[in-house]
Design a protein around this motif. Structure first.
Motif, PDB file in Angstrom:
ATOM      1  N   PRO A  72       0.805  -1.226   0.000  1.00  0.00           N
ATOM      2  CA  PRO A  72       0.000   0.000   0.000  1.00  0.00           C
ATOM      3  C   PRO A  72       0.838   1.276   0.000  1.00  0.00           C
ATOM      4  O   PRO A  72       0.384   2.322  -0.464  1.00  0.00           O
ATOM      5  N   GLU A  73       2.050   1.171   0.509  1.00  0.00           N
ATOM      6  CA  GLU A  73       2.919   2.342   0.579  1.00  0.00           C
ATOM      7  C   GLU A  73       3.761   2.522  -0.681  1.00  0.00           C
ATOM      8  O   GLU A  73       4.415   3.553  -0.843  1.00  0.00           O
ATOM      9  N   THR A  74       3.760   1.515  -1.554  1.00  0.00           N
ATOM     10  CA  THR A  74       4.612   1.570  -2.747  1.00  0.00           C
ATOM     11  C   THR A  74       3.750   1.500  -4.002  1.00  0.00           C
ATOM     12  O   THR A  74       3.069   0.493  -4.234  1.00  0.00           O
ATOM     13  N   PRO A  75       3.767   2.533  -4.831  1.00  0.00           N
ATOM     14  CA  PRO A  75       2.963   2.496  -6.063  1.00  0.00           C
ATOM     15  C   PRO A  75       3.544   1.514  -7.075  1.00  0.00           C
ATOM     16  O   PRO A  75       4.714   1.131  -7.002  1.00  0.00           O
ATOM     17  N   ASN A  76       2.724   1.082  -8.030  1.00  0.00           N
ATOM     18  CA  ASN A  76       3.193   0.253  -9.126  1.00  0.00           C
ATOM     19  C   ASN A  76       2.547   0.752 -10.415  1.00  0.00           C
ATOM     20  O   ASN A  76       1.702   1.653 -10.392  1.00  0.00           O
ATOM     21  N   VAL A  77       2.920   0.152 -11.545  1.00  0.00           N
ATOM     22  CA  VAL A  77       2.446   0.674 -12.821  1.00  0.00           C
ATOM     23  C   VAL A  77       0.943   0.497 -13.000  1.00  0.00           C
ATOM     24  O   VAL A  77       0.342   1.142 -13.875  1.00  0.00           O
ATOM     25  N   LEU A  78       0.307  -0.357 -12.198  1.00  0.00           N
ATOM     26  CA  LEU A  78      -1.139  -0.534 -12.287  1.00  0.00           C
ATOM     27  C   LEU A  78      -1.906   0.310 -11.273  1.00  0.00           C
ATOM     28  O   LEU A  78      -3.141   0.281 -11.251  1.00  0.00           O
ATOM     29  N   SER A  79      -1.172   1.067 -10.448  1.00  0.00           N
ATOM     30  CA  SER A  79      -1.852   1.877  -9.435  1.00  0.00           C
ATOM     31  C   SER A  79      -1.611   3.381  -9.591  1.00  0.00           C
ATOM     32  O   SER A  79      -2.380   4.173  -9.048  1.00  0.00           O
ATOM     33  N   VAL A  80      -0.574   3.777 -10.315  1.00  0.00           N
ATOM     34  CA  VAL A  80      -0.297   5.213 -10.473  1.00  0.00           C
ATOM     35  C   VAL A  80      -1.392   5.860 -11.310  1.00  0.00           C
ATOM     36  O   VAL A  80      -2.099   5.197 -12.081  1.00  0.00           O
TER      37      VAL A  80
END
Length: 243
Positions: A72-80
């Motif tokens: 939850p604290e680290t974004p990824n390419v499917l969440s940005v």
């Protein structure tokens, strides 16, 4: 070596990459250099990779791990929420891999070689295209410069400089990119077929048009022969030089 190219158009994006890798003339391999993530209706992201294969694979693996093991604290390419943020993620992944492998490569005088092109669309944001450097920083394509190349780019660049326009149709852009590959394949043995080509239509938020073109592809053979004949005909029509 490798050759990858992408065009940003008003109608969408076109990507292409060869599949040849080599570590000397007697160690030739074939690896896919187009990677993508797609959530239909939400986002499409396409990544082209050139350089040291072990490094570029590590960057892609790191991006995939962020998706498979979400934090939850680290974004990824499917969440940005924007392509800019996605480009930042790729840059950060490059720096992470560089921090691990860079010192050993530098001590072996190999150097850190890995560059990327990232393009796609997230939500209602217009399609965007970025070139990401080995240091992790990047630039974005504009109407003045609607395309990016990485790898062995010099042979295919002249035709792109003369013809590429953001107003082109997607099929025209795909033809242009394949002509750029034809010039590169004729002049550099480190670039080789098959060629992977992917066409993204703006606002579709899905991937529907992808193809692998091998040496026996009828369209590519016809394209190459027609281009050679057209160049020879144009050459003969130009007045000869006279001192």
């Amino acid at each position: 070596m490798t050759y990858c190219v992408a065009l940003r158009l008003n109608r969408g994006l076109v990507f292409a990459a060869d599949t040849r890798t080599n570590a000397g003339i007697d160690n030739i391999g074939q690896f896919r250099k187009i990677h993508y993530w797609c959530q239909p209706g939400d986002r499409v992201l396409v990544l082209l990779a050139a350089g040291n294969l072990s490094l570029t694979q590590s960057v892609v693996s790191l991006l995939n791990e962020q998706i498979l093991e979400p934090d939850p604290e680290t974004p990824n390419v499917l969440s940005v929420h924007s392509m800019y943020r996605a480009a930042r993620l790729v840059g950060e992944a490059i720096r992470t891999v560089r921090a691990v492998d860079g010192p050993a490569l530098e001590s072996a005088k190999t150097g850190f070689a890995g560059s990327f092109i990232l393009g796609g669309q997230i939500g209602k944001e217009r399609p965007r295209l970025f070139q990401i450097y080995p240091e992790g920083n990047f630039i974005e394509a504009t109407d003045d410069t609607p395309y990016f190349q990485i790898g062995e780019h010099k042979y295919g660049k002249p035709i792109l400089d003369r013809v590429a326009q953001p107003t082109m149709r997607l099929g025209q852009a795909a033809k242009l990119i394949l002509l750029s590959f034809d010039s590169t394949l004729r002049s550099n043995l480190s670039v080789g077929m098959p060629i992977d080509i992917l066409i993204y239509e703006a606002d579709s938020l899905d991937l529907r048009r992808e193809k692998r073109i091998d040496k026996d592809d009828e369209y590519f053979k016809k394209l190459s022969n027609s281009w050679s004949e057209a160049l020879r005909e144009a050459f003969t029509k130009i007045d000869e030089f006279d001192v």
